[in-house]
Write an enzyme that holds these catalytic residues in place. Structure first.
Site, PDB file in Angstrom:
ATOM      1  N   GLY A  55       0.814  -1.206   0.000  1.00  0.00           N
ATOM      2  CA  GLY A  55       0.000   0.000   0.000  1.00  0.00           C
ATOM      3  C   GLY A  55       0.843   1.250   0.000  1.00  0.00           C
ATOM      4  N   THR A  57       1.260   3.688   2.153  1.00  0.00           N
ATOM      5  CA  THR A  57       2.028   4.022   3.358  1.00  0.00           C
ATOM      6  C   THR A  57       3.194   3.063   3.533  1.00  0.00           C
ATOM      7  OG1 THR A  57      -0.049   4.776   4.362  1.00  0.00           O
ATOM      8  CG2 THR A  57       1.844   4.565   5.806  1.00  0.00           C
ATOM      9  N   ASP A 111       3.234  -2.226   8.211  1.00  0.00           N
ATOM     10  CA  ASP A 111       2.205  -2.124   7.175  1.00  0.00           C
ATOM     11  C   ASP A 111       1.225  -1.014   7.544  1.00  0.00           C
ATOM     12  OD1 ASP A 111       0.877  -2.670   4.843  1.00  0.00           O
ATOM     13  OD2 ASP A 111       0.321  -4.722   5.364  1.00  0.00           O
ATOM     14  N   GLY A 112       0.493  -0.566   6.562  1.00  0.00           N
ATOM     15  CA  GLY A 112      -0.551   0.424   6.786  1.00  0.00           C
ATOM     16  C   GLY A 112      -1.866  -0.253   7.141  1.00  0.00           C
ATOM     17  N   GLY A 127      -6.389  -2.557  -0.704  1.00  0.00           N
ATOM     18  CA  GLY A 127      -5.424  -2.685  -1.791  1.00  0.00           C
ATOM     19  C   GLY A 127      -5.402  -4.071  -2.397  1.00  0.00           C
ATOM     20  N   GLU A 133      -1.165 -10.586   3.586  1.00  0.00           N
ATOM     21  CA  GLU A 133      -0.837  -9.716   4.721  1.00  0.00           C
ATOM     22  C   GLU A 133      -1.156 -10.420   6.040  1.00  0.00           C
ATOM     23  OE1 GLU A 133      -1.478  -5.265   2.767  1.00  0.00           O
ATOM     24  OE2 GLU A 133      -3.182  -6.299   3.661  1.00  0.00           O
TER      25      GLU A 133
END
Length: 261
Positions: A55, A57, A111-112, A127, A133
């Protein structure tokens, strides 16, 4: 939204440079994402096995890790990417890569998130990478989540945006209807995600579809909701990351806050 300072530290030199600007200049959302990402990379140490998120971020964090490796400030890092896109980015930055077959326990993941509730529960997967994830970030000793303050919500689904569910393509309409019926009391609307590139169903890295759930009300007990989703035949995984984050970094116009569980 005002931020309460949970931890007060001087920003890193890089973050300070990002934040330093004439009074009339307002930080963009991407500036805030970058500040949070750079703060998260301060947790990274040489020799770590890292989960690399996906993503806008997380991209900033991976760029920063690559930069520190080039500068010799980090060494012996092994990255575990959570998507094909992240894999390609990390390769371009010469970050050594592996997988959770080889490294079943990770030191740290960064991670975002799409939403964060007051208990640090998350919505992820807008995303499209929620399954990988969750597999990778679920086996980390420490999971650092980086967001700008726009991602803070009062309850999961509170933004009015999607809570993704990855499903098998077979009879997807049947599965979508079952998901919508499951949360009828919360005014749920289930929509198949369509790729803007070709107008066809969005296909994940795993060859699956995504049904996005939109809620008008709080869905209540998140664990019960998650269990009910996973009991439906045809569902692969949902985008609620419940009690997984260990550290939350939030960047806002008033500064950066760090919250630990």
């Amino acid at each position: 939204m005002a931020l309460a300072y949970i931890e007060s530290k001087k920003p890193t030199a890089t973050a300070a440079a990002i934040m330093a600007s004439p009074p009339q200049l307002i930080l963009t959302q991407d500036d805030l994402k970058k500040i949070a990402a750079y703060k998260a990379v301060e947790f990274v140490e040489s020799g770590m096995v890292l989960g690399l998120g996906t993503g806008s971020t997380a991209k900033h964090a991976i760029d920063r890790i690559g930069e520190l490796l080039r500068q010799g400030k980090l060494s012996n890092i092994v990255g575990i990417p959570t998507s094909t896109k992240t894999h390609e980015q990390a390769l371009a930055l010469n970050i050594p890569l592996s997988d959770i077959d080889t490294h079943p326990v990770l030191d740290l993941a960064i991670d975002g998130a799409d939403e964060v509730d007051p208990d640090m529960n998350l919505v992820k997967g807008r995303g499209g990478s929620l399954l990988r994830e969750k597999m990778i970030e679920g086996c980390c000793k420490k999971f650092v989540v980086i967001v700008d303050e726009s991602k803070l919500v009062n309850y999961i689904g509170g933004s009015g945006l999607a809570m993704p569910v990855e499903i098998v393509p077979f009879c997807w309409k049947f599965t979508a209807q079952k998901l919508q019926s499951l949360f009828e009391d919360s005014g749920c609307v289930a929509k198949l995600r369509i790729s803007p590139e070709n107008g066809k169903p969005y296909v994940t890295d795993n060859g699956n579809f995504i049904v996005d759930l939109y809620f008008k009300k709080d869905i209540g007990d998140l664990r019960a909701a998650g269990d009910a989703i996973l009991r439906l035949a045809g569902v692969v995984e949902h985008g609620m990351f419940i009690d997984m984050a260990t550290t939350l970094i939030v960047a806002g116009e008033l500064g950066v806050t760090v919250r630990n569980k």
